[in-house]
Write an enzyme that holds these catalytic residues in place. Structure first.
Site, PDB file in Angstrom:
ATOM      1  N   GLY A   1       0.845  -1.211   0.000  1.00 46.96           N
ATOM      2  CA  GLY A   1       0.000   0.000   0.000  1.00 46.96           C
ATOM      3  C   GLY A   1       0.866   1.242   0.000  1.00 46.96           C
ATOM      4  O   GLY A   1       1.963   1.275  -0.575  1.00 46.96           O
ATOM      5  N   SER A   2       0.412   2.263   0.702  1.00 46.22           N
ATOM      6  CA  SER A   2       1.091   3.568   0.653  1.00 46.22           C
ATOM      7  C   SER A   2       2.476   3.560   1.278  1.00 46.22           C
ATOM      8  O   SER A   2       3.241   4.505   1.081  1.00 46.22           O
ATOM      9  CB  SER A   2       0.229   4.622   1.358  1.00 46.22           C
ATOM     10  OG  SER A   2      -1.024   4.673   0.712  1.00 46.22           O
TER      11      SER A   2
END
Lengths: 382, 645
Positions: B326-327
């Site tokens: 993810g981020s």
């Protein structure tokens, strides 16, 4: 024969007879028995029980039996030979029908509290019967087939009954001792050559036929014979015991591993170490000195027995002594040959050393007869 | 019949002659026997003596004592425990039913155990001792000893067995031992004969398995005299073996315990790295299991319960679990773009809430858009559109190379079971495995840590440590307590001003009011923290679901919710510790993972327990309540400490 041919005047009487016994033989027998006591003490890991003490008692009884038998004049024994032989035959038949099974074979006969092993008895009574028979037969006609056949029947009847028990070892011993008496009696050597020759022929035929279309035995029977003759072929099965025995014997070396230090017997690698295999323990713990000296003692016993044979001019007494000697010789020769891997394993004890009552008593009884022959030998008038 | 003298004379002559003949034959036979005896006893004595010795002497192996495993402070993680057991020998027992019955009444054995012992005894040879009961208490064993006269053939014995005093805390790292299987034997090139000892135990997983050779030690041997049936009569001599090595792990058991308890109740993992050395201070995978169960022989019910648990307790998620980062991946994309000189970092990109790339619309997590974003604010506010833009400028090759430089996609050589390499996708990888060309949409997905990219929590922690130190930090699990100084890891050679910008983004994530992890900030300056949240989608939210109005994570079934991630390091000016946390299907990184990451990081900086003073004043009441609730579950390690390392 009658007692008239003896010079009864010169015959020792009463307790004086004891002095006229074959004493060197008595001493040798005691010496051999002592080997037995020491070994039985050792195989019980340094305990008088369960073997040494009873063995000493039995040997004591054996000595008494020998003495008592020796005191009785030899002509008495001659006159009861036939009776003894007949009685033994009846007992053997009794084993056939009522015998109790021990060690996988019918050998014992129980009469009340008594446990009898008639096959042991047969060893002596067969010899007695043969000696009496050849004393009766005219010396000139001795090699006639009909008389030889008579002797053969006397031997083969108990042999047949003992084989049926089945106790092949004892049967062979009876046959061989009987053969020795027949030989000594003077039967023409051609008969012996014939018997030995046909036996060899049979063996050769059996073995040469192996693998051919006229094979005489089944394959599994041959395999059994193989294992019987060469136990090393089957080190975990039938051959295990004999291999362990040979290891014990060989590992003794010159002076042995020491009293009660034999690993093979102490750690139970040896089978029946108190009976049939006791020679291996002796050889393991006392080495060649111990085992060899025992064989020398045995040979000396044979020698003094031969003295009795040669000194008596009485035909029955001499033949009886030959039989007793042969019987004793066969005992230790077969036993030691067996544990040294020279003979197949058959149940034959080491005489006077192995633990066991029946064999000991019969053996001592036999020596008693020999002593009687020695004491009551015809003496020339001086 | 009356014989003539001539007859008598002839009879005597024949008998004498033949008796002498027989005597000679007997002498000859006896001579042969004597010769044979001489041959065996004098010529072949040595050979037979050797056979006799082989018969009686038995060589036995003495199992070595397995080396203990310590944590970095000398806390015992795996040791050998005195194990009291009762063995019984049929030979000495006589009536085994009677003795077993007495024994059962004395120490309360289960019927099943008694039955098994009875069967074992009847199956084995009578002198073979059979274990009736194991792991008895001192009290029980004393009762057996006191009643010995009534229990013939029963002996109380003491042996060593592997024990893990911290129970579940270290199960995934240390692993466990078990009986040697055929597969274990096949794995060894020339199996150590010691493995053939009945009941010998071998490492089955974790450090126990991977460092088996050093832990096992060398077997001793014992020569015993045995009798014909194999019963031992006495010992002749013995050579003592060498005990296994003592292993020292980099793990801090106190921190590990805290991390695992902090994760309790969730399917989650946390890895703590000591940045200067690469030491793994904690590697917690929740839920865990008690490794002792496996040593004692786990029941089928318990094992099935572990297998069927949705939270997969048997998996070490720290190194085996692969998740889309993810981020947390955005630092990689940012550095790739800077490295490619596609941006100077100060350049602003407008975020309208979405971006159209070759006909597909890619959404930013913030539907309304972030507006103008530079690199620092794009990191701290986690703007997706900024990275969509940057990834298209620098391309997948540079992103792939930067990810590799930061330690992603690498399978670390650690003594742990099934260390995964994750997936650092490249054009070449896609053609090889998917037989399809790389598309720009793939790059855009990867730029925010979605799509093909997969990482393990360990890799994320290493990535964070590398970002914080600009060094190629490598994880370590074993340490030598005597080592002086660990050589510093090689430099990553990232331009300091770029790293500075990325770090500022991470600092602002936690400390800027608009940062995604502002609620997890630290106010204690000596523990000032930087971090990055991540929320990775497991399932694409379908249009149908959007139409049905499912927008909130809580409305989805557990296993379709997003993974929550958080990576962080501290202190900002002199980074010492890096942490990566993942909560499987935990929802948002800022809400589910960041508070955990902060607590574990603070605990790592403060001897395993987070100091209340480091939290913002407004949160202290809540945090205090949380800490109080956790306190009872935390272990006091004082009693497990064996030495001061």
């Amino acid at each position: 024969m009658s007692y008239l041919e003896y010079n009864t005047q010169r015959m020792p009487k009463g307790m004086a007879k004891v002095l006229y016994m074959n004493w060197p033989l008595v001493v040798l027998l005691i010496a051999v028995a002592c080997y037995g006591f020491v070994m039985l003490y050792s195989v019980a890991a340094g305990n008088a029980r369960p073997w040494m003490e009873p063995q000493m008692q039995r040997f004591g009884v054996g000595l008494v039996v020998m003495l008592v038998v020796a005191m009785v004049p030899i002509w008495f024994w001659r006159s009861v030979s036939g009776l003894a032989y007949g009685l033994t035959t009846i007992l053997l038949l009794g084993v056939e029908f009522f015998g109790s099974v021990g060690m996988g074979a019918q050998r014992w006969l129980e009469i009340g509290p008594l446990r009898l092993q008639p096959s042991e008895l047969a060893k002596i009574t067969t010899i007695m019967a043969l000696a009496a028979y050849f004393d009766w037969v005219d010396i000139k006609k001795i090699s006639r087939p009909v008389f030889v056949l008579g002797a053969a029947v006397i031997v083969l009847l108990p042999v047949f009954l003992v084989v049926r028990q089945p106790d092949l070892g004892t049967a062979l011993l009876i046959a061989a001792a009987g053969g020795a008496v027949i030989f000594a009696a003077g039967v023409h050597w051609g008969y012996f050559a014939g018997v030995i020759g046909s036996f060899v022929g049979l063996v050769v035929a059996v073995f040469t036929s192996r693998g051919t279309d006229w094979q005489l035995l089944k394959d599994y029977q041959y395999r059994r014979i193989d294992a019987f003759l060469d136990p090393t072929l089957d080190p975990l099965g039938a051959g295990y015991h004999i291999n362990q025995a040979m290891i014990a014997l060989g590992s003794g070396g010159w002076s042995g591993r020491g009293f009660m230090e034999g690993t093979q017997s102490r750690l139970n690698f040896l089978p029946e170490k108190q009976t049939d295999f006791i020679f291996t323990t002796l050889a393991e713990e006392f080495g060649f000195i111990g085992a060899g000296s025992l064989l020398v003692l045995y040979v000396m016993i044979l020698g003094f027995c031969l003295v009795t044979v040669l000194r008596t001019s009485n035909r029955f007494a001499a033949l009886l002594a030959v039989g007793v000697t042969a019987n004793f010789f066969l005992y230790f020769a077969v036993n030691t040959a067996m544990v040294m891997g020279l003979a197949p394993v058959v149940g034959v004890p080491l005489p006077l050393v192995s633990y066991g009552g029946s064999a000991m008593l019969v053996l001592m009884g036999g020596f008693g007869l020999l002593q009687s022959a020695h004491i009551h030998r015809p003496r020339l008038p001086t | 019949m009356k014989r003539t003298d001539r007859d008598k004379e002839q009879s005597r002559r024949v008998i004498t002659r033949r008796a002498l003949g027989l005597g000679a034959l007997q002498l000859a036979v006896t001579g042969t026997l004597l010769w044979r005896l001489r041959d065996m006893q004098l010529e072949q004595a040595d050979a037979f003596r050797l056979l006799a010795e082989e018969n009686r002497i038995n060589l036995r192996l003495l199992p070595p004592t397995r080396g203990p495993i310590h944590d970095r402070n000398g806390v015992l993680l795996a040791g050998n425990e005195q194990n009291y057991r009762v063995v019984m020998t049929r030979d000495d027992a006589g009536d085994i039913d009677l003795v077993l019955d007495r024994l059962q009444r004395l120490i309360g054995l289960e019927d099943e155990m008694v039955e098994r012992a009875r069967e074992d005894m009847l199956r084995n040879r009578p002198f073979v001792p059979v274990t009736v009961a194991e792991r008895l208490s001192w009290e029980e064993i004393s009762r057996v000893a006191a009643n010995a006269p009534a229990l013939p053939g029963v002996t109380p014995e003491m042996g060593l067995s592997r024990a893990y005093p911290l129970m579940a805390d270290m199960a995934h790292v240390v692993g466990y031992v078990g009986p040697v299987s055929d597969r274990d034997l096949a794995r060894e090139e020339s199996p150590d004969p010691v493995l053939m000892i009945p009941r010998f135990q071998i490492g089955k997983s974790g450090v126990e398995r991977e460092v088996e050779a050093r832990l096992r030690g060398k077997a001793g041997s014992q020569r015993v005299e045995v009798n014909s049936v194999g019963r031992v009569m006495r010992e002749l001599d013995r050579i003592e073996g060498e005990p296994g090595e003592t292993l020292h792990l980099t793990i801090d058991a106190r921190l590990q315990n805290y991390a695992l308890e902090r994760l309790a109740g969730q399917s989650a993992a946390a890895v703590v790295i000591d940045i200067p050395t690469g030491d793994i201070l904690a590697s917690a995978s929740a839920p865990s299991y008690d490794a002792n169960m496996f040593v004692r022989g786990i029941s089928r019910t318990n094992y099935n319960a572990l297998l069927e648990n949705d939270f997969r307790p048997l998996v070490n998620k720290c190194v085996q679990g692969m998740y889309p980062p993810g981020s947390t991946f955005k630092m990689v994309t940012a550095l790739a773009a800077l490295d490619a000189a596609e941006t100077d970092g100060r350049e602003r990109v407008y975020c309208p809430g979405h971006m159209d790339v070759s006909g597909n619309r890619f959404h930013c997590w913030k539907r309304s858009g972030h507006g103008q974003m530079d690199l620092v604010s794009a990191l701290s506010e986690s703007c997706d559109v900024y990275f969509y833009e940057m990834s298209q400028r620098c391309g997948i090759d540079r992103i792939n190379a930067m990810a590799e430089r930061l330690g992603l996609g690498e399978r670390y050589d650690l003594p742990m079971t099934s260390v995964a390499s994750g997936l650092n996708p490249s054009r070449e990888w896609k053609t090889r495995t998917r037989d399809a060309a790389w598309r720009i949409g793939d790059t855009v997905n990867v730029s925010i840590g979605q799509g093909y990219v997969l990482t393990t929590p360990l890799q994320l922690a290493i990535m964070t440590a590398r970002l914080a130190s600009n060094r190629a930090v490598l994880p370590r699990l074993l340490r030598d307590p005597l080592e002086r100084a660990i050589p510093q890891a090689a430099s990553l050679d990232l331009r300091p001003e770029w790293l500075e910008m990325v770090r500022r983004g991470m600092v602002q994530t936690v400390n800027d009011r608009r940062g995604t992890a502002y609620s997890s900030r630290v106010v204690e300056p000596t523990m000032a923290m930087a971090g990055k949240t991540g929320t990775s989608q497991v399932f694409r939210i379908t249009q149908a679901e959007r139409d049905a109005g499912i927008r909130r994570q809580e409305d989805l079934p557990w296993n379709r919710r997003n993974h929550a991630l958080f990576v962080n390091y501290a202190p900002i000016d002199n980074p010492r510790v890096a942490v990566a946390v993942i909560v499987e299907h935990g929802g948002g990184g800022s809400t589910a993972a960041a508070p955990i990451g902060r607590d574990i990081l603070l605990a790592a900086l403060n001897e395993g327990r987070p100091p209340l003073g480091a939290y913002p004043t407004s949160q202290r009441n809540r945090i205090n309540a949380e800490q109080e609730a956790l306190k009872d579950r935390l272990r006091d390690l004082g009693s497990f400490r064996v030495s001061r390392a």
